[in-house]
Design a protein around this motif. Structure first.
Motif: not given
Length: 349
Positions: A23-29, A67-72, A117-122
């Motif tokens: 889960p990535c909510q804690g790292f996502s803007t 996989e996770n959000v770029a904000g990580l 869409q513009l979606r950046r993921r790690l």
């Protein structure tokens, strides 16, 4: 008992892939809008990457994909400290697995792989050494993870000429002029136009459209949305409020490149033609889910059901349909990654 039996059975087999997106909510803007009063380190879900490390170490698959959000990459465990989350995530994988795996990471932009869409993921990939030597040969030398998984051959290169359909090309066939009559559309309003719509509708009969259920907006909200459409995304001052953060979905991408990312919030975008927010099916289209794909549960939730109660240490959250879609890896991107990994672990295929 079933889980334990399955794990015992898996121990007698060689796994091809372990794939995880803790889960990535804690790292996502976006996610931080709901957890802004809690330190990242205090959110239990933010530590689940350690469970993935344990699972990979236990089963030793040919390849693993994290996989996770770029904000990580830039997230910190606590506001007043410098410790970065990604340093610990990468460190955990390296300490446990690097002697047996070739690993590296890259940030992928979904639109470069044909996703509208513009979606950046790690993505962090690890290829077991014996598999890496066969698949990559001289390129399988041990390297320090540095954000070059594409160059290392661990992730697919983006399309040379990305084909990213416009919003109208993505959902134009779903526009129903009479949607207000019952706030639901159960058939396709138009014939498919273009390859994207044709592919999305494969295997679905014309009168079997699902998830095209509309939110019932108040008259004032409809007027506000209509003004936003008339003014090409600029909201007149009389409608502006501090909490208003909606964006108008464009009919065409500016300069042909997507400028938005589908989120878990149904009220983040206004339709380019109709004064309403997007439906579950429309959001799913932008994530490249086929129309035959079904989602279960409630359409959306709010309040503590969506955010939990961080101040009370309660972290349970609902996962309604919009959340299932917004948190997913776009299907088309996942397919391209999967096909690439398949060439690495089964080169004869």
């Amino acid at each position: 008992r079933r889980v334990r039996a399955l794990l015992r059975e898996m121990h007698h087999r060689e796994l091809d892939l372990v794939c995880g997106g803790p889960p990535c909510q804690g790292f996502s803007t976006r996610g931080q809008r709901r957890t802004q009063y809690a330190e990242t380190s205090s959110i239990p879900a933010n530590h689940l990457y350690l469970d993935m490390v344990k699972i990979v170490n236990e089963f030793r698959p040919k390849v693993f994909l994290f996989e996770n959000v770029a904000g990580l990459l830039h997230a910190k465990w606590n506001r007043n400290e410098s410790a970065r989350v990604f340093d610990d995530v990468l460190g955990a994988f390296r300490r446990t697995l690097q002697t047996d795996y070739l690993m590296d990471w890259s940030l992928l932009e979904a639109w470069r792989y044909g996703v509208p869409q513009l979606r950046r993921r790690l993505f962090l990939v690890g290829l077991r050494n014996d598999v890496a030597r066969k698949a990559l040969g001289a390129r399988s030398v041990r390297l320090k993870p540095s954000g070059h998984a594409i160059e290392a051959g661990l992730l697919p290169a983006p399309d040379l000429i990305p084909s990213t359909p416009s919003p109208e090309q993505v959902i134009g066939d779903l526009v129903d002029p009479s949607y207000l009559e019952g706030l639901v559309t159960t058939h396709y309003a138009h014939a498919p136009k273009g390859e994207f719509q044709e592919q999305a509708r494969l295997g679905v009969s014309p009168d079997a459209l699902t998830e095209q259920v509309y939110s019932e907006h108040r008259l004032h909200t409809i007027r506000k949305f209509s003004a936003l459409i008339r003014n090409h995304g600029v909201l007149p001052e009389k409608y502006q409020t501090k909490k208003f953060g909606l964006r108008l979905l464009p009919r065409d991408w500016p300069h042909g490149i997507p400028n938005l990312t589908i989120t878990t919030m149904p009220d983040d975008f206004v339709h380019y033609q109709q004064p309403r927010t997007l439906t579950v099916r429309e959001c799913a289209r932008f994530q490249t889910f086929p129309d035959w794909y079904r989602f279960f549960g409630r359409r959306s939730t709010g309040g503590h059901q969506r955010a939990g109660r961080p101040s009370l240490g309660q972290w349970d959250r609902a996962t309604p349909k919009y959340t299932q879609i917004g948190n997913a890896v776009p299907v088309k991107l996942a397919e391209k990654i999967g096909r690439h990994l398949l060439t690495l672990i089964r080169p004869e295929k």
